[in-house]
Motif scaffolding. Sequence first.
Motif, short mmCIF file in Angstrom:
data_model
loop_
_atom_site.label_atom_id
_atom_site.label_comp_id
_atom_site.label_asym_id
_atom_site.label_seq_id
_atom_site.Cartn_x
_atom_site.Cartn_y
_atom_site.Cartn_z
N UNK A 129 0.63 -1.36 0.21
CA UNK A 129 -0.05 -0.03 -0.26
C UNK A 129 0.78 1.43 -0.13
N UNK A 130 1.10 2.11 -1.59
CA UNK A 130 1.85 3.02 -0.98
C UNK A 130 1.20 4.26 -0.49
N UNK A 131 0.17 3.56 0.03
CA UNK A 131 -0.36 5.32 1.47
C UNK A 131 0.28 4.76 2.73
N UNK A 132 1.09 4.00 2.75
CA UNK A 132 1.79 3.90 4.11
C UNK A 132 3.15 3.45 4.39
N UNK A 133 3.49 3.45 2.92
CA UNK A 133 4.69 3.60 2.96
C UNK A 133 5.90 4.63 3.13
N UNK A 134 7.30 5.25 3.91
CA UNK A 134 7.80 6.00 4.30
C UNK A 134 8.60 5.94 3.08
N UNK A 135 8.81 7.06 1.94
CA UNK A 135 9.64 7.19 1.16
C UNK A 135 10.36 8.66 1.09
N UNK A 136 11.52 8.13 2.32
CA UNK A 136 12.07 9.86 2.76
C UNK A 136 12.98 10.15 1.66
N UNK A 137 13.06 8.97 0.25
CA UNK A 137 14.41 9.46 -0.94
C UNK A 137 12.84 10.34 -2.31
N UNK A 138 11.86 10.68 -1.56
CA UNK A 138 10.86 10.45 -2.98
C UNK A 138 11.59 12.68 -3.02
N UNK A 139 12.33 12.98 -2.51
CA UNK A 139 12.68 14.02 -2.96
C UNK A 139 13.58 14.29 -3.85
N UNK A 140 14.46 13.49 -3.91
CA UNK A 140 15.70 13.09 -4.61
C UNK A 140 15.68 13.01 -5.90
N UNK A 141 16.87 13.35 -6.57
CA UNK A 141 17.11 13.40 -7.90
C UNK A 141 17.45 12.10 -8.24
N UNK A 142 16.58 10.98 -8.28
CA UNK A 142 17.33 9.67 -8.24
C UNK A 142 15.95 8.86 -8.39
N UNK A 143 16.09 7.24 -8.45
CA UNK A 143 14.96 6.59 -8.86
C UNK A 143 14.93 5.29 -7.34
N UNK A 144 13.29 5.89 -6.77
CA UNK A 144 12.91 5.71 -5.69
C UNK A 144 13.73 4.64 -4.92
N UNK A 145 14.26 4.15 -3.46
CA UNK A 145 14.53 3.04 -3.55
C UNK A 145 13.89 2.42 -1.84
N UNK A 146 13.79 3.59 -1.67
CA UNK A 146 13.77 2.98 0.57
C UNK A 146 12.25 2.90 0.47
N UNK A 147 10.96 2.60 -0.19
CA UNK A 147 9.88 2.51 0.26
C UNK A 147 9.59 0.71 -0.36
#
Length: 219
Positions: free
Chosen positions: A119-137
């Motif tokens: 559920x993307x509504x509950x993942x914590x994505x600390x890298x969401x504002x970085x200029x690279x592909x998402x990894x943390x979620x």
Amino acid sequence: MDLYDVMRTTPAVREFTADPLPDETLRRILDNARFAPSGGNRQGTRVIVVRDPATRERLAELNKPGVRRYVAQIKAGQSPWNPLEAPAASEAEIEATEVPESFTKPVLTAAVVLVFVVDLGVVAALDQHLDRIGLISGASVYPLVWNTLLAARNEGFGGTITTMAVAQEPAVKELLGLPDQYAVAAVVPIGKPVRQLTKLRRVPVEELATRERFDGAPL
Ligand SMILES: Cc1cc2nc3c(=O)[nH]c(=O)nc-3n(C[C@H](O)[C@H](O)[C@H](O)COP(=O)(O)O)c2cc1C
């Protein structure tokens, strides 16, 4: 099994015997795997247990576009599906690439196929504002996926994390009736391995870990 033995001998299993994986065993596997961590302990992962042959056929079919690009890029000497490099192979070459059976047979022949969705509504994505592909979620779902394979190994079963079908995620979501905000993380065929590999090719600790800095001394 001893924990370190399980960790050192859990390979990608793609060939399965006809032995079943009963719900009772699967339940025990998931009952232990569920202690995996997730960001903020939000536990947004769900596991869809697929046994229906028609659904597996469709999942195998949905693997194919992803596999074609994967194989074409390997042939072209590239790291397949890498986000930093566009495919060297043309669209036409990718389209004409044959799909090896090893990418479709496991979902058809495994005792069961587990589809891990989050559920993307509950993942914590600390890298969401970085200029690279998402990894943390992904870190909120893959520990559970791997725990499941470790537990399966402990029960005498094996499987593989597969991701080829995720390139066709909208179709997978429709197939399995996933709500909009869920993402597909992995399609994992599990069954009794035809043979048990015990020696896995992995880099040694000296190549894996350095002291204090990236260019530090090997541990
Ligand atoms: C994120 C991820 C995605 C993977 N996707 C696929 C896949 O789509 N199909 C497949 O056959 N194997 C897939 N694998 C399995 C890897 O190829 C396998 O883990 C790796 O080659 C090591 O294999 P071994 O444990 O047998 O040495 C994937 C593994 C990971 C961790």
